[in-house]
Write an enzyme that holds these catalytic residues in place. Structure first.
Site, PDB file in Angstrom:
ATOM      1  N   SER A   1     -20.496  20.837  43.897  1.00 30.09           N
ATOM      2  CA  SER A   1     -21.512  19.819  43.628  1.00 30.09           C
ATOM      3  C   SER A   1     -22.812  20.264  44.286  1.00 30.09           C
ATOM      4  CB  SER A   1     -21.041  18.452  44.139  1.00 30.09           C
ATOM      5  OG  SER A   1     -21.949  17.430  43.762  1.00 30.09           O
TER       6      SER A   1
ATOM      7  N   HIS B   1     -20.793  19.503  39.297  1.00 26.58           N
ATOM      8  CA  HIS B   1     -21.468  18.237  38.998  1.00 26.58           C
ATOM      9  C   HIS B   1     -22.889  18.532  38.524  1.00 26.58           C
ATOM     10  CE1 HIS B   1     -18.783  15.985  42.127  1.00 26.58           C
ATOM     11  NE2 HIS B   1     -18.126  16.302  41.023  1.00 26.58           N
TER      12      HIS B   1
ATOM     13  N   ASP C   1     -15.299  14.150  45.855  1.00 28.92           N
ATOM     14  CA  ASP C   1     -14.630  14.521  44.613  1.00 28.92           C
ATOM     15  C   ASP C   1     -13.881  15.840  44.822  1.00 28.92           C
ATOM     16  OD1 ASP C   1     -13.866  14.385  41.936  1.00 28.92           O
ATOM     17  OD2 ASP C   1     -15.620  15.495  41.243  1.00 28.92           O
TER      18      ASP C   1
END
EC number: 3.1.1.61
Length: 325
Positions: free
Chosen positions: A7, A34, A126
């Site tokens: 991310s 992401h 995540d």
């Protein structure tokens, strides 16, 4: 099969990882980063220039060919289904599409001990739940050393759930992947019905057994994406919630709630200031007409609105001070 999730700060990590992948790597590498749904991306081209293996966006139905790197396209989850990949616009998880947890869960279901999951730099958590599921089904966990990650939250969250993961700097991961992928595959376990169902929900867009409540008791919380009730899927120190397709980890749900509270406070502040402004105008107009009692009521209402606005402004200032502390 190697799944990599990243991310914030992940582009730099992925470019360094690409440069270190060995040309004879006996595994397919699947990557989730992401990224905004509408943003154009040239990451596959940038990685391809640095990588000894071919790199491109995954397409639905691509085979799992060793020595290739496939990236999740923007606004699509990337899953493993049988001996192929599936690219789907299933429900967001942790507020993201693509998300890392769905990839790792699908690898756990389809590959078991043949799966290697890796978490790189990023905010929040995540990938942590998916990495735990992958390890529970015989797979191997690899985590970027949090001390060198631009944003260490995701690596640290992964290590909270899988403390026995292999921890290395990104520069060493190419060799680590080759070593792990060359090991013989031993053991594994049959995937749980709950895990299979979660993967199916992402594949179907959240339409599997829509009338059936997810396993777990009602959490007494509301899904930020669809405003439906969330159900508690927590295990031990892993707090997790689901509303049919939408799924939330502890940190991701907390973060989106914080954003919602701040937006609501700003909206309330604007509404109170607008109310005070309107009441002042009413007071002036009433005074010009000689309606003294109407003017006085309007001024009092304006005063109360400004007092309330001051309280909201102080609350916002306290929240910002707490965030920066």
């Amino acid at each position: 099969m190697i799944g990599v999730g990243a991310s914030a700060g992940g582009v730099e990590a992925l470019l360094e990882l690409a440069a270190g992948l060995e040309p004879d790597l006996p595994a397919t590498v699947l990557v989730v980063l992401h990224q905004p749904a509408e943003a154009p991306t040239v990451l596959p081209q940038l990685m391809d220039k640095r990588c000894a293996l071919p790199v491109r966006h995954a397409e639905n139905g691509d085979g799992l060919v060793p020595g290739t790197v496939l990236l999740a396209p923007p606004d699509h989850h990337l899953l493993v289904v049988g001996d192929r990949v599936e690219v789907t616009r299933g429900p967001r998880e942790n507020g993201h599409r693509p998300a890392i947890d769905p990839l790792f869960r699908s690898m756990a279901v389809e590959l078991g001990p043949s799966a290697i999951g890796c978490v790189l730099s990023g905010l929040l958590d995540d990938g942590a739940a998916g990495l735990l599921a992958l390890v529970r089904h015989g797979g191997t966990a690899v985590v970027q050393d949090p001390e060198e990650a631009h944003f260490p939250s995701m690596p640290r969250s992964a290590l909270d759930q899988v403390p026995g993961a292999v921890v290395r700097p990104v520069a060493d991961l190419g060799v680590v992947f080759s070593t792990l992928a060359a090991r013989p595959v031993i053991g594994g376990r049959r995937p749980s019905p709950e895990l299979v169902r979660e993967v199916a929900l992402v594949r179907s867009g959240g339409s599997v057994d829509d009338q059936e409540k997810p396993p777990g008791p009602p959490a007494g919380l509301v899904c930020p994406d669809c405003s439906g009730p969330l159900f508690d899927l927590s295990e031990g120190n892993l707090l997790r919630y689901r509303r049919v397709g939408h799924a939330w980890s502890e940190q991701s749900l907390s973060s989106v709630q914080e954003d919602g509270i701040e937006r609501a406070l700003f909206t309330a502040l604007q509404a109170l200031e607008d109310k005070a402004d309107l009441q002042h105008r009413i007071a002036r107009s009433a005074g010009d007409r000689g309606a003294a009692r109407t003017a006085e009521r309007a001024r009092e209402t304006a005063h109360q609105a400004l007092h309330s606005a001051g309280l909201v402004r102080d609350l916002l200032a306290d929240r910002r001070a707490g965030d920066s502390a």
